[in-house]
Design a protein around this motif. Structure first.
Motif, short mmCIF file in Angstrom:
data_model
loop_
_atom_site.label_atom_id
_atom_site.label_comp_id
_atom_site.label_asym_id
_atom_site.label_seq_id
_atom_site.Cartn_x
_atom_site.Cartn_y
_atom_site.Cartn_z
N ARG A 112 5.19 -13.63 1.32
CA ARG A 112 6.35 -13.05 0.66
C ARG A 112 6.03 -11.59 0.35
O ARG A 112 4.92 -11.13 0.57
CB ARG A 112 6.69 -13.81 -0.63
CG ARG A 112 6.90 -15.30 -0.45
CD ARG A 112 7.48 -15.94 -1.73
NE ARG A 112 6.67 -15.69 -2.91
CZ ARG A 112 5.65 -16.46 -3.30
NH1 ARG A 112 5.29 -17.50 -2.56
NH2 ARG A 112 4.98 -16.16 -4.39
N ASP A 113 7.01 -10.87 -0.20
CA ASP A 113 6.76 -9.46 -0.51
C ASP A 113 5.60 -9.30 -1.49
O ASP A 113 4.82 -8.36 -1.37
CB ASP A 113 8.01 -8.81 -1.10
CG ASP A 113 9.10 -8.59 -0.07
OD1 ASP A 113 8.80 -8.68 1.14
OD2 ASP A 113 10.25 -8.34 -0.48
N ASP A 114 5.51 -10.23 -2.46
CA ASP A 114 4.53 -10.07 -3.52
C ASP A 114 3.41 -11.11 -3.49
O ASP A 114 2.64 -11.23 -4.44
CB ASP A 114 5.21 -10.11 -4.88
CG ASP A 114 5.90 -11.44 -5.17
OD1 ASP A 114 5.96 -12.29 -4.26
OD2 ASP A 114 6.38 -11.63 -6.30
N ALA A 115 3.30 -11.87 -2.41
CA ALA A 115 2.28 -12.93 -2.35
C ALA A 115 1.97 -13.28 -0.91
O ALA A 115 2.82 -13.16 -0.02
CB ALA A 115 2.73 -14.18 -3.10
N VAL A 116 0.72 -13.73 -0.69
CA VAL A 116 0.33 -14.24 0.61
C VAL A 116 -0.65 -15.38 0.39
O VAL A 116 -1.48 -15.34 -0.51
CB VAL A 116 -0.30 -13.12 1.49
CG1 VAL A 116 -1.61 -12.61 0.92
CG2 VAL A 116 -0.47 -13.60 2.93
N THR A 117 -0.53 -16.41 1.23
CA THR A 117 -1.48 -17.52 1.23
C THR A 117 -2.13 -17.58 2.60
O THR A 117 -1.44 -17.61 3.63
CB THR A 117 -0.79 -18.86 0.93
OG1 THR A 117 -0.17 -18.80 -0.35
CG2 THR A 117 -1.80 -20.00 0.94
N LEU A 118 -3.46 -17.58 2.62
CA LEU A 118 -4.23 -17.65 3.84
C LEU A 118 -5.07 -18.92 3.84
O LEU A 118 -5.49 -19.38 2.77
CB LEU A 118 -5.15 -16.43 3.97
CG LEU A 118 -4.46 -15.06 3.94
CD1 LEU A 118 -5.51 -13.95 4.01
CD2 LEU A 118 -3.46 -14.93 5.08
N GLY A 119 -5.31 -19.50 5.01
CA GLY A 119 -6.07 -20.75 5.09
C GLY A 119 -7.11 -20.71 6.19
O GLY A 119 -6.96 -20.00 7.19
#
Length: 312
Positions: A112-119
């Motif tokens: 998202r504009d203000d968040a990222v999730t990486l795996g």
């Protein structure tokens, strides 16, 4: 014909985050390699020591340390009466250091504009017969960033797990040697000449950082057991002479903190002093000592958070 997308930088994809905070814009850059926090600013003020996307992370700057932080002595540990040998990644001290994903490109889970999730998966390999799926979410707040680490055991037997992270902290443009470091230190981890633990001692005298010490007077590459405050949080603060602060917070079950000072951090203008404030769920050599180590049952998960902010 299939077209393969190749990242332009050695640190992989650069995920740029933005949030309109109450105290001005909050911005961050996260790299796919090692899911590293490469930049973080609040209203234009640096909260972390950044590095160029065209270089590898100096001193492990900003990277995620999983499934163990810090060192495993000789890369060797015992599981179910069998001696397991990890690859030695700190060759000069013959240790395995900072887990198994420090050079791994994470994949994008959500942005998202203000968040990222990486795996990324931790797969069975030398000295590690377990299969984990790990994620890290970076989410901007009104005055900083919240980082949440999660793990799920994909294997058929309980798996050991610990996590840490390696941000270098700034207070805007203030020289790091002029900052005052305050930490909730309770016990100090004693180490040998290879920086492996040999015991614990009360964090008294030079190890007592609760009243604040000037960074320029310190030489640290040391771990501490830290205690929560009345709110159940653990806070480490760097303060400039003008009262400006940057705070690193960690949840109460992140009971360990590594503090590391280098006076040779590379920047475009030369080498500078930099200080790493490293929240950890376990100290060094946890695979052998069991201290702070979690055993994740098959199919089970765990998550925990820490963050960096500019207090109002």
């Amino acid at each position: 014909m299939t077209t393969t997308h190749l990242p332009a930088a050695p640190t992989g994809e650069q995920y740029r985050l933005h949030h309109d905070g109450a105290h001005g814009p909050v911005e961050a850059v996260i790299t796919s390699v090692a899911a590293a926090l490469r930049q973080l600013t609040v209203d234009g003020h640096d909260l972390v020591q950044g590095f160029d996307e065209g270089s590898t992370a100096p001193f492990g700057c900003g990277i995620v340390l999983v499934p163990w932080p810090n060192r495993v002595r000789d890369g060797r540990w015992v599981h179910q009466d069998a001696v397991l040998q990890l690859d030695l990644t700190e060759v000069d001290r013959t240790n395995a250091i900072h887990g198994l994903l420090r050079n791994t490109p994470y994949q994008l889970v959500e942005k998202r504009d203000d968040a990222v999730t990486l795996g990324a998966a931790v797969v069975p390999q030398h000295g590690w017969p377990f299969h984990l799926w790990t994620t890290v979410e970076y989410r901007l707040t009104g005055n900083g960033i919240t980082v949440t680490h999660s793990v799920t055991n994909l294997g058929s037997e309980p798996a050991p797990y610990a996590v840490g992270t390696h941000p270098f902290i700034r207070v805007g443009a203030h020289p790091v040697d002029e900052l005052t470091l305050t930490a909730q230190t309770a016990e100090h981890v004693m180490v040998d000449d290879r920086l492996n633990p040999v015991g614990m001692e009360p964090a008294t005298g030079p190890w007592d950082l609760r009243a604040g010490r000037r960074v320029g007077e310190l030489a640290l590459d040391d771990a501490f057991r830290v205690e929560p405050d009345a709110d159940g949080m653990i806070r480490t603060v760097l303060a400039a002479p003008d009262g400006t602060e940057t705070e690193v917070w960690q949840e109460g079950d992140w009971e360990w903190l590594q503090l590391f000072i280098t006076r040779s951090f590379p920047t475009a203008s030369g080498h500078v002093t930099a200080i790493a404030v490293e929240p950890m769920t376990a100290p060094a050599d946890a695979l052998n000592s069991g201290v702070g180590l979690r055993w994740i049952e098959p199919g089970a998960s765990w998550s925990g958070s820490w963050g960096i902010c500019r207090p109002a």
